[in-house]
Scaffold this active site. Structure first.
Site, mmCIF file in Angstrom:
data_model
loop_
_atom_site.group_PDB
_atom_site.id
_atom_site.type_symbol
_atom_site.label_atom_id
_atom_site.label_comp_id
_atom_site.label_asym_id
_atom_site.label_seq_id
_atom_site.Cartn_x
_atom_site.Cartn_y
_atom_site.Cartn_z
ATOM 1 N N HIS A 87 0.811 -1.213 0.000
ATOM 2 C CA HIS A 87 0.000 0.000 0.000
ATOM 3 C C HIS A 87 0.851 1.272 0.000
ATOM 4 O O HIS A 87 2.052 1.243 0.291
ATOM 5 C CB HIS A 87 -0.915 0.024 1.227
ATOM 6 C CG HIS A 87 -0.156 0.045 2.530
ATOM 7 N ND1 HIS A 87 0.416 1.192 3.052
ATOM 8 C CD2 HIS A 87 0.131 -0.950 3.402
ATOM 9 C CE1 HIS A 87 1.013 0.915 4.189
ATOM 10 N NE2 HIS A 87 0.874 -0.376 4.429
ATOM 11 N N GLU B 258 -1.885 -6.955 7.583
ATOM 12 C CA GLU B 258 -0.516 -6.926 8.100
ATOM 13 C C GLU B 258 -0.403 -7.798 9.354
ATOM 14 O O GLU B 258 -1.413 -8.190 9.967
ATOM 15 C CB GLU B 258 -0.121 -5.472 8.403
ATOM 16 C CG GLU B 258 1.303 -5.273 8.918
ATOM 17 C CD GLU B 258 2.378 -5.775 7.963
ATOM 18 O OE1 GLU B 258 2.515 -7.016 7.840
ATOM 19 O OE2 GLU B 258 3.083 -4.942 7.366
#
Length: 209
Positions: A9, A82
Site C-alpha cells: 500500500h 498486516e
C-alpha cells in the site's frame, strides 16, 4: 503461466512517523494517494485479470486506484492484513525498545515470536500465503494484483515459494507502493521474478533494444 503481483500500500502518516501500524486501520495520506495514482498505470499495463486487497483501508484504497483504471472489482480478504503487533501497535520503535527491551531484542535478533502478543512470522506467512495461493487458483493462467502490506507481502511470498526463515530474513522490505512479482508454471512451480519494482525502477530501466 499464472502471475501474482504483490503490491504494498501507499504511504500513511504512521509510516512517515515510523509508528507500528500492524492491523490498526490507518488511512493513506496525500503522498500515499499520489503513490497509488502513479503506480496504477504501470500495473494496469500488465493487464490484470483480478484485484484482491487486504480489508484494511490503506490497502483497499491503494487497490481502488488500479480498479479505477481497469474497471475490475476489488475483492477483499482479511487474511491479507498486516502482521498483528499486539502491544506494540501505535508505538514508535524507540518507545518499544524502552518499554519492552527483552522482547524488542528478541525481535531484532529474528525471533519468530518475540512476545507482547505479536503474531508469529510462521502464522503470518501461512495465512497470507494461503490467501495468495487461493487468489492464484481462482484465475489459473491469469495475472492477479494483490494489494497488501510490507511484512505480510514478504512472509506470504516466502510461504508460497517455500523459503526457510533464514533465507527470507535476507529479503529487503518493500517500499510503499512497490511490488513483488511471482510466477507459476507446471514444471518449476512458483518462482520469484522481481522484487521492489515500482515507478522509479520502471522509469530508470533501460529501453528495450
Amino acid at each position: 503461466m499464472t502471475r501474482l503481483i504483490v503490491w504494498r500500500h501507499g504511504n500513511t502518516d504512521w509510516n512517515a512517523a515510523d509508528r507500528v501500524q500492524g492491523q490498526t486501520d490507518t488511512a493513506l495520506n496525500d503522498l500515499g494517494r499520489e503513490q497509488a495514482a502513479t503506480a496504477a498505470p504501470l500495473l494496469a499495463a500488465l493487464r490484470p485479470d483480478a484485484i484482491v486487497a487486504s480489508d484494511l483501508q490503506r490497502a483497499a484504497d491503494t487497490a481502488a486506484a488500479l480498479a479505477a483504471l481497469t474497471g475490475l472489482p476489488v475483492a477483499t480478504d482479511p487474511r491479507l492484513r498486516e502482521r498483528h503487533y499486539g502491544l506494540w501497535q501505535g508505538l514508535t520503535m524507540p518507545t518499544i525498545a524502552e518499554r519492552y527491551p527483552a522482547e524488542y531484542a528478541r525481535w531484532r535478533a529474528g525471533d519468530q515470536a518475540p512476545g507482547c502478543e505479536v503474531e508469529s512470522l510462521d502464522d503470518l506467512g501461512k495465512r497470507v500465503g494461503e490467501a495468495l495461493q487461493e487468489a492464484a487458483d481462482a484465475v489459473p493462467g491469469g495475472t492477479i494484483v494483490i494489494a497488501t502490506h510490507g511484512g505480510a507481502a514478504r512472509q506470504g511470498c516466502g510461504h508460497v515459494l517455500g523459503w526457510p526463515p533464514a533465507v527470507l530474513r535476507t529479503v529487503g522490505p518493500l517500499r510503499n507502493c512497490y511490488w513483488t512479482e511471482l510466477r507459476h508454471d507446471e514444471v518449476r512451480g512458483w518462482q520469484l521474478r522481481a522484487h521492489n519494482t515500482g515507478a522509479t525502477t520502471q522509469s530508470s530501466a533501460p529501453a528495450p533494444i
